[in-house]
Design a protein around this motif. Structure first.
Motif, short mmCIF file in Angstrom:
data_model
loop_
_atom_site.label_atom_id
_atom_site.label_comp_id
_atom_site.label_asym_id
_atom_site.label_seq_id
_atom_site.Cartn_x
_atom_site.Cartn_y
_atom_site.Cartn_z
N ILE A 1 -7.48 0.03 2.23
CA ILE A 1 -6.14 -0.01 1.61
C ILE A 1 -5.08 -0.21 2.68
N ALA A 2 -5.19 0.53 3.79
CA ALA A 2 -4.19 0.42 4.86
C ALA A 2 -4.15 -0.98 5.45
N ARG A 3 -5.32 -1.65 5.50
CA ARG A 3 -5.38 -3.01 6.03
C ARG A 3 -4.52 -3.99 5.21
N GLY A 4 -4.32 -3.69 3.95
CA GLY A 4 -3.54 -4.59 3.09
C GLY A 4 -2.05 -4.36 3.12
N LEU A 5 -1.59 -3.30 3.80
CA LEU A 5 -0.17 -2.99 3.84
C LEU A 5 0.56 -3.88 4.84
N GLU A 6 1.77 -4.29 4.49
CA GLU A 6 2.56 -5.16 5.36
C GLU A 6 3.54 -4.37 6.23
N THR A 7 4.00 -3.21 5.75
CA THR A 7 4.97 -2.43 6.51
C THR A 7 4.35 -1.91 7.80
N GLY A 8 5.16 -1.91 8.86
CA GLY A 8 4.64 -1.48 10.16
C GLY A 8 5.09 -0.09 10.57
N ASP A 9 5.86 0.59 9.69
CA ASP A 9 6.35 1.93 10.02
C ASP A 9 5.34 2.97 9.53
N PRO A 10 4.60 3.63 10.44
CA PRO A 10 3.57 4.59 9.99
C PRO A 10 4.14 5.78 9.25
N VAL B 1 10.12 -0.71 1.07
CA VAL B 1 8.88 -1.47 1.18
C VAL B 1 8.84 -2.49 0.05
N SER B 2 7.97 -3.48 0.19
CA SER B 2 7.85 -4.51 -0.83
C SER B 2 7.16 -3.94 -2.07
N ILE B 3 7.31 -4.68 -3.19
CA ILE B 3 6.66 -4.27 -4.45
C ILE B 3 5.14 -4.22 -4.26
N ARG B 4 4.60 -5.18 -3.52
CA ARG B 4 3.16 -5.23 -3.28
C ARG B 4 2.72 -3.99 -2.50
N ASP B 5 3.46 -3.66 -1.44
CA ASP B 5 3.13 -2.48 -0.66
C ASP B 5 3.25 -1.21 -1.50
N LEU C 1 0.53 1.60 -1.99
CA LEU C 1 0.81 2.98 -1.59
C LEU C 1 0.57 3.96 -2.73
N VAL C 2 0.77 3.52 -3.98
CA VAL C 2 0.40 4.35 -5.13
C VAL C 2 -1.10 4.62 -5.10
N LEU C 3 -1.87 3.55 -4.86
CA LEU C 3 -3.32 3.69 -4.77
C LEU C 3 -3.71 4.56 -3.56
N PHE C 4 -3.05 4.32 -2.43
CA PHE C 4 -3.31 5.04 -1.19
C PHE C 4 -3.02 6.54 -1.35
N GLY C 5 -1.95 6.85 -2.08
CA GLY C 5 -1.55 8.24 -2.24
C GLY C 5 -2.26 8.95 -3.38
N ALA C 6 -2.14 8.41 -4.60
CA ALA C 6 -2.69 9.09 -5.77
C ALA C 6 -4.21 9.11 -5.77
N PHE C 7 -4.83 7.96 -5.52
CA PHE C 7 -6.29 7.87 -5.58
C PHE C 7 -6.94 8.34 -4.28
N ASN C 8 -6.58 7.69 -3.17
CA ASN C 8 -7.27 7.95 -1.91
C ASN C 8 -7.01 9.35 -1.37
N LEU C 9 -5.76 9.80 -1.40
CA LEU C 9 -5.43 11.11 -0.84
C LEU C 9 -5.46 12.20 -1.90
#
Length: 312
Positions: free
Chosen positions: A41-50, A219-223, A227-235
């Motif tokens: 999931i992180a590989r698909g993110l465009e934002t560079g601010d951790p 962040v972009s709509i795509r990101d 991030l919804v998937l990264f937060g709700a599902f993954n974390l």
């Protein structure tokens, strides 16, 4: 004499139950598999601010966990869970908050390989803490599996060790392993305390730090979707499954099964992003996978044999 050997009353080590043991194993294994999607999931993110990633990921994880508790326990029950989690819940929340933030900072000082290798020591640390604080006996098969997992992860990351040693980066990576093991032991020690609000507190702390340290939260709509998937599902879902399962099985076993995360992680990145893992990554992953599956099957065989009625 039997009373002399019994653990003190303050140590609340649950009696083993074959059904609950299997349920705990499956929940922790499911959490590890869910966490393993994080890299893809992180590989698909465009934002560079951790820190923006930490902020949004933590926000969506907190919303998921709150919604889950409200659905399961209702508003009154959810408030009661937060009020009754006590210091053990606060401790678990702080542990997971520390681990998630330390991971982000450590990436700026050391390699992912070094972090993964340090995290492979979490089962060993959890086993030692379990022996000291819970009086949990760790059998030879479990010790062998722990050593095999550490060796397998070592093979996995041996191609990409950082050339220079960073005391800050490697120290933070070691801190991640220690606090993860501590959270596992606390969850097992206070198995009567529901820890879902505790991990919710942890991600709320992470969100507060992320928001305060991020350069921008735009962040972009795509990101945002990722991030919804990264937060709700993954974390969020991963944490809920882990703390539910970790209270049902020995601390060393819970930490051991969680090392399935770095085994499956490169596979999802390979499938979704066409990043072919190195041969040593595959060999080490197979070593870890076989050690864990072998240990789980041995545990289940042992629990079945224990549960069988004695012949007349």
């Amino acid at each position: 004499m039997a009373q002399d050997l019994a653990p003190p009353p303050s140590i609340k080590t649950p009696a083993p139950d074959p059904v609950e043991n299997r349920r705990g194993v499956l929940l922790v294994l499911g959490a590890a598999i869910i966490w393993s999607f994080g890299g893809a999931i992180a590989r698909g993110l465009e934002t560079g601010d951790p820190w923006a990633i930490v902020a949004w990921r933590s926000i969506f994880a907190a919303l998921f966990l709150l919604a889950f508790m409200l659905w399961r326990d209702g508003p009154t029950g959810t408030i009661r869970l937060f009020r009754t989690m006590g210091l053990p819940g606060v401790g678990v929340g702080l542990c997971f908050a520390t681990a998630s933030m330390s991971f982000v900072v450590a990436l700026g000082y050391t390699s992912v390989a070094n972090i993964l290798l340090m995290q492979a020591g979490a089962p060993l640390i959890a086993a030692l803490l379990g022996v000291i604080f819970l009086r949990e006996a760790v059998d030879r098969v479990t010790w062998a599996a722990i050593l095999a997992v550490i060796a397998g992860v070592g093979v996995m990351v041996s191609d990409s060790f950082a050339a220079n040693v960073s005391f800050i980066g490697d120290g933070l990576a070691l801190l991640i392993a220690v606090v993860f093991a501590a959270a596992t032991v606390i969850t097992r020690r206070y198995s009567d305390v529901r820890m879902t609000p505790a991990v919710c507190l942890g991600v709320i702390i992470g969100a507060a730090f992320g928001i305060s340290l991020a350069q921008t939260l735009v962040v972009s709509i795509r990101d945002l979707g990722l991030l919804v998937l990264f937060g709700a599902f993954n974390l969020g879902l991963g944490l809920a499954m882990f703390v539910t399962g970790a209270r049902l099985i020995p601390s060393a076993l819970a930490a051991l099964i969680s090392t399935m995360e770095p085994v499956f992680g490169p596979i999802w990145v390979w499938i979704l992003h066409s990043e072919v893992p190195a041969s040593r990554t595959l060999v080490g992953g197979v070593m870890v996978f076989l050690a864990l599956i072998g240990h789980i099957l041995w545990q289940w065989h042992k629990s079945r044999r224990t549960a069988l009625p004695l012949p007349n």
